[in-house]
Write an enzyme that holds these catalytic residues in place. Sequence first.
Site, PDB file in Angstrom:
ATOM      1  N   SER A 117      -6.521   4.362   9.454  1.00  0.00           N
ATOM      2  CA  SER A 117      -7.344   4.299   8.249  1.00  0.00           C
ATOM      3  C   SER A 117      -6.784   3.269   7.267  1.00  0.00           C
ATOM      4  CB  SER A 117      -7.387   5.696   7.609  1.00  0.00           C
ATOM      5  OG  SER A 117      -7.886   5.647   6.307  1.00  0.00           O
ATOM      6  N   HIS A 132       0.837  -1.194   0.000  1.00  0.00           N
ATOM      7  CA  HIS A 132       0.000   0.000   0.000  1.00  0.00           C
ATOM      8  C   HIS A 132       0.869   1.239   0.000  1.00  0.00           C
ATOM      9  CE1 HIS A 132      -3.775   2.149   0.655  1.00  0.00           C
ATOM     10  NE2 HIS A 132      -3.015   3.016   1.303  1.00  0.00           N
ATOM     11  N   ASP A 149     -14.227   3.498   8.659  1.00  0.00           N
ATOM     12  CA  ASP A 149     -13.212   4.323   7.977  1.00  0.00           C
ATOM     13  C   ASP A 149     -13.825   5.102   6.831  1.00  0.00           C
ATOM     14  OD1 ASP A 149     -10.463   5.205   7.245  1.00  0.00           O
ATOM     15  OD2 ASP A 149     -10.986   4.131   5.414  1.00  0.00           O
ATOM     16  N   ARG A 202     -13.009  13.542   7.281  1.00  0.00           N
ATOM     17  CA  ARG A 202     -11.663  14.118   7.391  1.00  0.00           C
ATOM     18  C   ARG A 202     -11.320  14.935   6.158  1.00  0.00           C
ATOM     19  NH1 ARG A 202      -8.185   9.258   7.688  1.00  0.00           N
ATOM     20  NH2 ARG A 202      -6.499  10.752   7.664  1.00  0.00           N
ATOM     21  N   LYS A 252      -8.177  -1.193   6.849  1.00  0.00           N
ATOM     22  CA  LYS A 252      -8.635  -1.789   5.591  1.00  0.00           C
ATOM     23  C   LYS A 252      -7.783  -3.002   5.222  1.00  0.00           C
ATOM     24  CE  LYS A 252      -8.585   2.433   4.062  1.00  0.00           C
ATOM     25  NZ  LYS A 252      -8.701   3.739   3.390  1.00  0.00           N
TER      26      LYS A 252
HETATM   27  N1  URA Z   1      -5.083   6.609   2.575  1.00  0.00           N
HETATM   28  C1  URA Z   1      -6.037   6.110   3.387  1.00  0.00           C
HETATM   29  O1  URA Z   1      -6.620   5.067   3.104  1.00  0.00           O
HETATM   30  N2  URA Z   1      -6.331   6.764   4.524  1.00  0.00           N
HETATM   31  C2  URA Z   1      -5.706   7.907   4.886  1.00  0.00           C
HETATM   32  O2  URA Z   1      -6.009   8.434   5.934  1.00  0.00           O
HETATM   33  C3  URA Z   1      -4.724   8.424   4.042  1.00  0.00           C
HETATM   34  C4  URA Z   1      -4.423   7.754   2.881  1.00  0.00           C
END
Ligand code: URA
Length: 442
Positions: free
Chosen positions: A182, A81, A160, A167, A186
């Site tokens: 966050s 990621h 999230d 946010r 996931k």
């Molecule tokens: N990517 C995400 O999934 N969450 C964040 O807070 C920032 C980047």
Amino acid sequence: MDILSVIEAKKRGKALSREEIAYFVRGAADGTLPDYQLASLLMAIRLNGMDARETADLTMEMAASGEMLSPDVGGVPVDKHSTGGVGDTTTLVLAPLVAACGGKVLKMSGRGLGHTGGTIDKLESIEGMRVELPEQEFVEIVKKVGCAVVGQSAHLAPADKRLYALRDVTGTVDSVPLIASSILSKKFASGAKAIVLDVKTGSGALMPTLESSIALAKAMVDIGHHAGRRITAVVSGMEEPLGSHVGNALEVKEAIDVLAGRAKGPLLDTALFLGALMLESSGVAKTREEGMEKMKAALHSGAGLQKLREMIAAQGGDARVCDDVSLLPKAPVIVPLRAREAGWLQKEDCTALGLAAQRMGAGRVKKSDVIDPAVGFVMEKRIGDRVEKGDVLCTLHARTEESASTAGDAVLAALTFSPAPAPKARLLYALVTPGCVADLDM
Ligand code: URA
Ligand code: CA
């Protein structure tokens, strides 16, 4: 428990208990807490922070706010990621290479966000490509081909989804505990057991300073480690687009060029390094060095490109693009942008470059905007390059002459030239593993 006392506690800088965190995450996921109270709490967290225990609790509660998958993919499910980059199509290069080496890449990707591109939007520039797959089909493709890339399922980490949207519009994105929880919630929900994180730093990154990027990488590695995941983070430079191509179909073309051995440079180097870490952390290679050897062998034999063909075909796309990139969408206006002064390319405002591509139609300004897959630009110079007046700095791929002209001005404004030689931008800064931050110089 009531939400006001939770807001009050964080406003005064107190650490929240697991119960308090579970309470507001549940309220975010099921809609019982209103936007204004969640927004107030998010700002209190942004300003007063969270300690390591709170951040880990928040991550686990958000992961558990929806479905938790534990897919059988015939090996250790590994994911990579990135915190978001410009011209960064690493996923499309490394997922097929890692699969060709025997890894099982279970990749849930996002769409473009702000100035950054998203792998799912890039893949949709391939005719017929399906990026929303039922979970069972997704898992079957990973099992059979070794890699699949799909969009984030709405059933995973719904808390999230709600908090992220808030946010985005309340100035609370740039917070280490909020970003770390966050991203990792996931990953945990999707069932990834080995995770490699690419934390960007520099003018095109979410976290602009090296210190804040390293802090984010450390926070995520600690949470992952305590949650029993094999986790590694790399802090990498985003002072300029990673590859030379910026735009959806253009980035797919570049990934294919790299896998076909026609293109080299920082995109390939980063993909090989991160891929080697994925092979190591999923146990396919014993060491990072062995992983690197395997990655290079898969590149040179063409096995990586073959995996991309298989993955595209399995997801319903036209795999002939792997052998004929002219099948990808093409922009009607293709014009060079020339240098108006001589010098050395010293600095790029990488966020401004990403925004220029977004405004051409490569990204969304509003959530409901439709992406134009064909548009974007190809940078012909990198930081540190000598430029003569009249040299082509970049090639613009636009929908209209007017869009090309506006984008050209924006690209020029984002570049700084120096009369003296300037150093190249650094690619990799640090490798973060549980309890250790090692310098990388590349
Ligand atoms: N990517 C995400 O999934 N969450 C964040 O807070 C920032 C980047
Ligand atoms: Ca300038």
